[in-house]
Design a protein around this motif. Structure first.
Motif, PDB file in Angstrom:
ATOM      1  N   VAL A 248     -11.435  -1.869  -7.654  1.00  0.00           N
ATOM      2  CA  VAL A 248     -10.543  -2.684  -7.777  1.00  0.00           C
ATOM      3  C   VAL A 248     -10.123  -3.489  -6.373  1.00  0.00           C
ATOM      4  CG1 VAL A 248      -7.674  -3.102  -7.909  1.00  0.00           C
ATOM      5  CG2 VAL A 248      -9.440  -1.240  -9.867  1.00  0.00           C
ATOM      6  N   ALA A 249     -10.288  -2.554  -5.179  1.00  0.00           N
ATOM      7  CA  ALA A 249     -10.022  -2.727  -3.569  1.00  0.00           C
ATOM      8  C   ALA A 249     -11.422  -3.936  -3.095  1.00  0.00           C
ATOM      9  CB  ALA A 249     -10.565  -1.780  -2.357  1.00  0.00           C
ATOM     10  N   THR A 250     -12.562  -4.095  -3.720  1.00  0.00           N
ATOM     11  CA  THR A 250     -13.442  -4.922  -3.536  1.00  0.00           C
ATOM     12  C   THR A 250     -13.414  -6.116  -4.630  1.00  0.00           C
ATOM     13  OG1 THR A 250     -14.830  -3.514  -4.942  1.00  0.00           O
ATOM     14  CG2 THR A 250     -15.147  -3.536  -2.725  1.00  0.00           C
ATOM     15  N   THR A 251     -12.651  -5.866  -5.336  1.00  0.00           N
ATOM     16  CA  THR A 251     -12.429  -7.299  -6.913  1.00  0.00           C
ATOM     17  C   THR A 251     -11.924  -8.185  -5.981  1.00  0.00           C
ATOM     18  OG1 THR A 251     -13.032  -5.562  -8.596  1.00  0.00           O
ATOM     19  CG2 THR A 251     -12.118  -8.414  -8.997  1.00  0.00           C
ATOM     20  N   LYS A 252     -12.514  -9.932  -5.446  1.00  0.00           N
ATOM     21  CA  LYS A 252     -11.318 -11.087  -5.448  1.00  0.00           C
ATOM     22  C   LYS A 252     -10.728 -11.248  -6.367  1.00  0.00           C
ATOM     23  CE  LYS A 252     -12.367 -15.869  -4.296  1.00  0.00           C
ATOM     24  NZ  LYS A 252     -13.044 -16.834  -3.728  1.00  0.00           N
ATOM     25  N   GLY A 253      -9.089 -11.197  -5.267  1.00  0.00           N
ATOM     26  CA  GLY A 253      -7.842 -12.068  -6.123  1.00  0.00           C
ATOM     27  C   GLY A 253      -7.140 -10.269  -6.029  1.00  0.00           C
ATOM     28  N   LEU A 254      -7.108  -8.931  -6.359  1.00  0.00           N
ATOM     29  CA  LEU A 254      -7.046  -8.019  -6.305  1.00  0.00           C
ATOM     30  C   LEU A 254      -6.719  -7.014  -5.064  1.00  0.00           C
ATOM     31  CD1 LEU A 254      -8.209  -7.022  -9.618  1.00  0.00           C
ATOM     32  CD2 LEU A 254      -6.333  -8.022  -9.737  1.00  0.00           C
ATOM     33  N   GLU A 255      -5.793  -6.443  -5.138  1.00  0.00           N
ATOM     34  CA  GLU A 255      -5.806  -5.580  -3.683  1.00  0.00           C
ATOM     35  C   GLU A 255      -4.965  -3.910  -4.648  1.00  0.00           C
ATOM     36  OE1 GLU A 255      -2.918  -6.658  -0.881  1.00  0.00           O
ATOM     37  OE2 GLU A 255      -1.882  -8.465  -2.378  1.00  0.00           O
ATOM     38  N   VAL A 256      -5.638  -2.939  -4.039  1.00  0.00           N
ATOM     39  CA  VAL A 256      -5.137  -1.812  -3.800  1.00  0.00           C
ATOM     40  C   VAL A 256      -3.579  -1.143  -3.295  1.00  0.00           C
ATOM     41  CG1 VAL A 256      -5.785   0.527  -3.872  1.00  0.00           C
ATOM     42  CG2 VAL A 256      -7.117  -1.068  -4.901  1.00  0.00           C
ATOM     43  N   VAL A 257      -2.846  -0.520  -2.992  1.00  0.00           N
ATOM     44  CA  VAL A 257      -1.472  -0.294  -2.983  1.00  0.00           C
ATOM     45  C   VAL A 257      -1.478   1.403  -2.697  1.00  0.00           C
ATOM     46  CG1 VAL A 257       1.054  -0.314  -2.107  1.00  0.00           C
ATOM     47  CG2 VAL A 257      -1.001  -2.436  -3.036  1.00  0.00           C
ATOM     48  N   ARG A 258      -1.742   2.113  -1.731  1.00  0.00           N
ATOM     49  CA  ARG A 258      -1.721   3.204  -1.884  1.00  0.00           C
ATOM     50  C   ARG A 258      -0.764   3.743  -0.588  1.00  0.00           C
ATOM     51  NH1 ARG A 258      -6.957   5.889  -2.416  1.00  0.00           N
ATOM     52  NH2 ARG A 258      -8.796   4.551  -2.512  1.00  0.00           N
ATOM     53  N   VAL A 259       0.502   4.793  -1.818  1.00  0.00           N
ATOM     54  CA  VAL A 259       2.008   5.232  -1.082  1.00  0.00           C
ATOM     55  C   VAL A 259       2.188   6.704  -1.493  1.00  0.00           C
ATOM     56  CG1 VAL A 259       2.812   3.167  -1.299  1.00  0.00           C
ATOM     57  CG2 VAL A 259       2.832   4.021  -2.494  1.00  0.00           C
ATOM     58  N   PRO A 260       1.862   7.357  -0.882  1.00  0.00           N
ATOM     59  CA  PRO A 260       2.812   8.734  -0.837  1.00  0.00           C
ATOM     60  C   PRO A 260       3.731   9.235  -2.076  1.00  0.00           C
ATOM     61  CG  PRO A 260       4.141   8.291   1.137  1.00  0.00           C
ATOM     62  CD  PRO A 260       3.282   6.587   0.946  1.00  0.00           C
ATOM     63  N   SER A 261       4.563   9.510  -2.641  1.00  0.00           N
ATOM     64  CA  SER A 261       5.125   9.565  -3.963  1.00  0.00           C
ATOM     65  C   SER A 261       5.554  10.939  -3.120  1.00  0.00           C
ATOM     66  CB  SER A 261       5.414   9.575  -4.926  1.00  0.00           C
ATOM     67  OG  SER A 261       4.466  11.594  -5.691  1.00  0.00           O
ATOM     68  N   VAL A 262       7.101  11.082  -3.887  1.00  0.00           N
ATOM     69  CA  VAL A 262       7.906  12.220  -3.710  1.00  0.00           C
ATOM     70  C   VAL A 262       8.144  13.556  -4.584  1.00  0.00           C
ATOM     71  CG1 VAL A 262       9.770  11.100  -1.826  1.00  0.00           C
ATOM     72  CG2 VAL A 262      10.087  11.479  -4.450  1.00  0.00           C
ATOM     73  N   ARG A 263       7.012  13.362  -5.552  1.00  0.00           N
ATOM     74  CA  ARG A 263       6.227  14.078  -6.581  1.00  0.00           C
ATOM     75  C   ARG A 263       5.859  15.195  -6.592  1.00  0.00           C
ATOM     76  NH1 ARG A 263       7.846  13.360 -11.147  1.00  0.00           N
ATOM     77  NH2 ARG A 263       8.971  11.095 -10.917  1.00  0.00           N
ATOM     78  N   THR A 264       6.301  15.893  -7.399  1.00  0.00           N
ATOM     79  CA  THR A 264       5.569  17.277  -7.552  1.00  0.00           C
ATOM     80  C   THR A 264       5.431  17.625  -8.782  1.00  0.00           C
ATOM     81  OG1 THR A 264       6.245  18.268  -5.432  1.00  0.00           O
ATOM     82  CG2 THR A 264       5.814  20.144  -7.190  1.00  0.00           C
ATOM     83  N   ILE A 265       4.188  18.220  -9.350  1.00  0.00           N
ATOM     84  CA  ILE A 265       3.681  18.362 -10.663  1.00  0.00           C
ATOM     85  C   ILE A 265       3.184  19.056 -10.633  1.00  0.00           C
ATOM     86  CG2 ILE A 265       1.790  17.433 -12.356  1.00  0.00           C
ATOM     87  CD1 ILE A 265       3.002  15.194 -11.568  1.00  0.00           C
TER      88      ILE A 265
END
Length: 509
Positions: A248-265
Motif C-alpha cells: 500500500v505504501a508504494t501504491t501511487k495515490g495511497l499512503e500508510v499511516v502508522r500510529v501507536p494505540s493505547v489498546r491492550t489485547i
C-alpha cells in the motif's frame, strides 16, 4: 516511547503536507472501519468505533489531544482546591447544541446527573458527591475524597455533552440514537450494519469543517476495506493487514499511516468457572501461547508482547516478567492441576474489530492444542458479541473470550478498575470475566484517592504484580495502528484512541 516518537513524526509529516496547501470546501469523505457502533449514546458506547463517530458530534468538557495531553474543549479552564475536594470548571461561552439549546452549567449538570445512573458511572461517581451550578458558565464538583484521575476521565466520550432538551424528551429506558451535541458535525443518519453519515454544523462555535459530510462505512473484512481504498470508493481505512502495508505504501495515490494505540489485547477466562478457577490452569495457558510469534508473524511487529495488563503509554504502568513460551511448563502445570491430558473449552472472539483478531484466535487455538487444550472457536457480530459478554455470572456460558481495552484516559484507574474490581462484574461494569481478589480491590480503591503521583504509581505497581502472578488473563499484546488513506484526503488526524478524525479534513479533488 519509540512508538510515541514515531507517532509524532507521522503527525508532523501529515500536518506539513496539509499546511502547504489551501483547504477546499465541500465534498463527502468516506472512512471505512471494521465494526458497526454498538450505540451512539454517550452513556452507552463501549468501543472505539462508536467513540470515533461520536467525537465528531458530541464534545466533552476536556479534550485528550493527539499528543496525549489534556486540553480545554467545552471547559476553557479548571481549578482544584488545595484539599483536592473541589474541582471547578469554567465553561466556554457562546456555544449552542445542534438544536439551538444553549450550552451552559445547567446543561453540564443535566448530562452528568444522567451519567450517574449509567453503566460506567465509576468514571466520576461515587467520589463526586454533588454538582453545583455556581453561575451560568461555572460548574463545581464536590468530592468526598481526592479523586486523582478525575481530570483525565473528563476527556472520555462517556461524558460527552448532548442537548438537555433531548435528554428531557427521551422516553424512559430509551437510548439516544441520534445524538444532538455541540460538535463540528451533526448527526444525519445511521443505517445499521452499513454506515453512519454526519453533516457539517454551519453554526459551530469553533473553526468550521471544510467537508460537507463524512460517512463512516462498516466493512468487517480487512481485504475488502483495502480494495475499497484502492478503487477510490473510500478515502481512508483502519487496520491495514500488516503484510499488505508495504505494498500500500508504494501504491501511487495511497499512503500508510502508522500510529501507536493505547489498546491492550487479552483473552479473559471465566474466573468463576472450573477449571479456570485454578491459577495453575491460567498460568499454564499463559505459558502455552507464543506471544512473540504472534506479534512478529501475525501483526508484522505492529505492537508488543504484553508485560502488564496496561500498555507502556499509560500512567501507572510498571513492567512485569513476561510469561515465556514454554509448552513443557504448561503441560506440567496442567498435570499438577489434574488435567494431564488437557480439557475442552470454548474461545469466543470478534472478527474485524481488532488487528487480525480472527487469525490470532486461530493461532491461540493451535498453541493450546499442543498442550492438550481443545478450544472451540466461536465468533459473533460485534454488537451481539458485546451483549453476549455482558450477562451476569449466573447466565455466563463462555469459558474464554478475546477483547481489547483502550485505556483512553491514559490513567491506570481507567485501565484496571472497570476490568478487575469486584464491584464492576458484568452486567454492572466491564469485569466480564468475574475476576475477584480482595487485595486487588483494596489497592484499586486506594489508587483512586491517593493524590500524590509517585505514591499512586507505587500502588498500581503492586496491583499489576498481583494480577500478573494471578494470571488474571491470557496476556497477549498491545497494538499499534496501521491505517491508510488516499493522498487526496488532507488534514485527517489518526489518533492513538483509534480514531480517524475529520474535523479539519478536506478533499483535494
Amino acid at each position: 516511547m519509540k512508538g510515541s516518537l514515531l507517532f509524532v513524526a507521522c503527525l508532523l509529516v501529515v500536518g506539513a503536507v496539509a499546511a502547504a496547501q489551501t483547504p477546499k470546501v465541500g465534498g463527502e469523505l468516506v472512512i471505512a472501519f471494521g465494526t458497526d457502533p454498538e450505540s451512539l449514546d454517550p452513556n452507552k458506547i463501549t468501543s472505539a468505533p462508536a467513540g470515533m463517530v461520536l467525537t465528531h458530534i458530541a464534545q466533552t468538557l476536556l479534550l485528550m489531544t493527539e499528543d496525549l495531553q489534556v486540553a480545554p474543549l467545552l471547559a476553557e479552564s479548571w481549578t482544584i482546591s488545595e484539599d483536592n475536594l473541589t474541582v471547578t470548571l469554567y465553561l466556554r461561552k457562546g456555544v449552542l447544541f445542534h438544536d439551538g439549546t444553549p450550552f451552559n452549567a445547567d446543561a453540564v449538570k443535566v448530562n452528568l446527573e444522567r451519567f450517574r445512573k449509567a453503566t460506567y458511572a465509576f468514571l466520576l461517581f461515587p467520589r463526586v458527591q454533588t454538582i453545583d451550578v455556581v453561575d451560568e458558565y461555572t460548574v463545581r464538583f464536590n468530592l468526598d475524597k481526592p479523586f486523582a484521575p478525575l481530570i483525565s476521565h473528563l476527556t472520555h466520550n462517556f461524558v460527552a455533552m448532548v442537548s438537555p432538551k433531548q435528554i428531557a424528551e427521551l422516553p424512559e429506558g430509551k437510548d439516544i440514537m441520534e445524538p444532538i451535541g455541540t460538535g463540528p458535525f451533526k448527526f444525519d443518519r445511521w443505517v445499521r450494519g452499513d454506515h453512519v453519515r454526519i453533516v457539517r454544523n454551519d453554526a459551530y462555535w469553533g473553526q468550521k469543517p471544510y467537508l460537507d459530510s463524512v460517512v463512516f462505512k462498516v466493512v468487517p473484512s480487512d481485504a475488502t476495506r483495502l480494495v475499497l481504498l484502492e478503487t477510490g470508493e473510500v478515502h481512508a481505512i483502519m487496520r491495514v493487514p500488516p503484510l499488505d502495508a508495504p505494498r500500500v505504501a508504494t501504491t501511487k495515490g495511497l499512503e500508510v499511516v502508522r500510529v501507536p494505540s493505547v489498546r491492550t489485547i487479552y483473552i479473559a477466562f471465566n474466573y468463576q468457572k472450573p477449571p479456570f478457577t485454578d491459577v495453575r490452569v491460567r498460568q499454564a495457558i499463559n505459558y502455552a501461547v507464543d506471544k512473540e510469534a504472534i506479534v512478529k508473524e501475525i501483526l508484522g511487529g505492529m505492537g508488543g508482547v504484553s508485560d502488564a495488563p496496561i500498555m507502556p503509554l499509560i500512567f501507572g504502568y510498571t513492567p512485569q516478567t513476561p510469561y515465556e513460551y514454554d509448552p513443557e511448563k504448561a503441560r506440567q502445570l496442567l498435570a499438577e492441576a489434574g488435567f494431564p491430558k488437557g480439557f475442552k473449552c470454548t474461545l469466543y472472539h470478534p472478527t474485524g474489530r481488532y488487528m487480525k483478531d480472527a487469525a490470532i484466535a486461530e493461532a491461540v487455538q493451535a498453541y493450546l492444542a499442543e498442550v492438550g487444550i481443545q478450544a472451540e472457536l466461536i465468533t459473533m457480530e460485534w454488537a451481539a458479541y458485546l451483549a453476549f459478554l455482558r450477562k451476569p455470572v449466573t447466565e455466563a456460558t463462555f469459558d474464554m473470550f478475546m477483547l481489547g481495552w483502550g485505556c483512553v484516559t491514559l490513567d491506570a484507574d481507567y485501565g484496571l478498575f472497570p476490568l478487575f474490581h469486584t464491584s464492576e462484574w458484568a452486567p454492572v461494569g466491564s469485569n466480564r470475566s468475574f475476576y475477584s481478589n480482595p487485595t486487588v480491590d483494596s489497592l484499586l480503591e486506594l489508587g483512586r484517592v491517593e493524590p500524590d503521583p509517585v505514591s499512586r504509581k507505587a500502588i498500581y505497581a503492586s496491583v499489576l504484580n498481583v494480577l500478573w502472578e494471578d494470571a488474571g488473563w491470557l496476556f497477549l499484546h498491545y497494538e499499534g495502528q496501521i491505517n491508510a488513506q488516499r493522498t487526496v484526503a488532507k488534514g485527517l488526524v489518526h489518533h492513538p484512541r483509534e480514531y480517524i478524525l475529520a474535523h479539519q479534513a478536506w478533499l483535494d479533488l
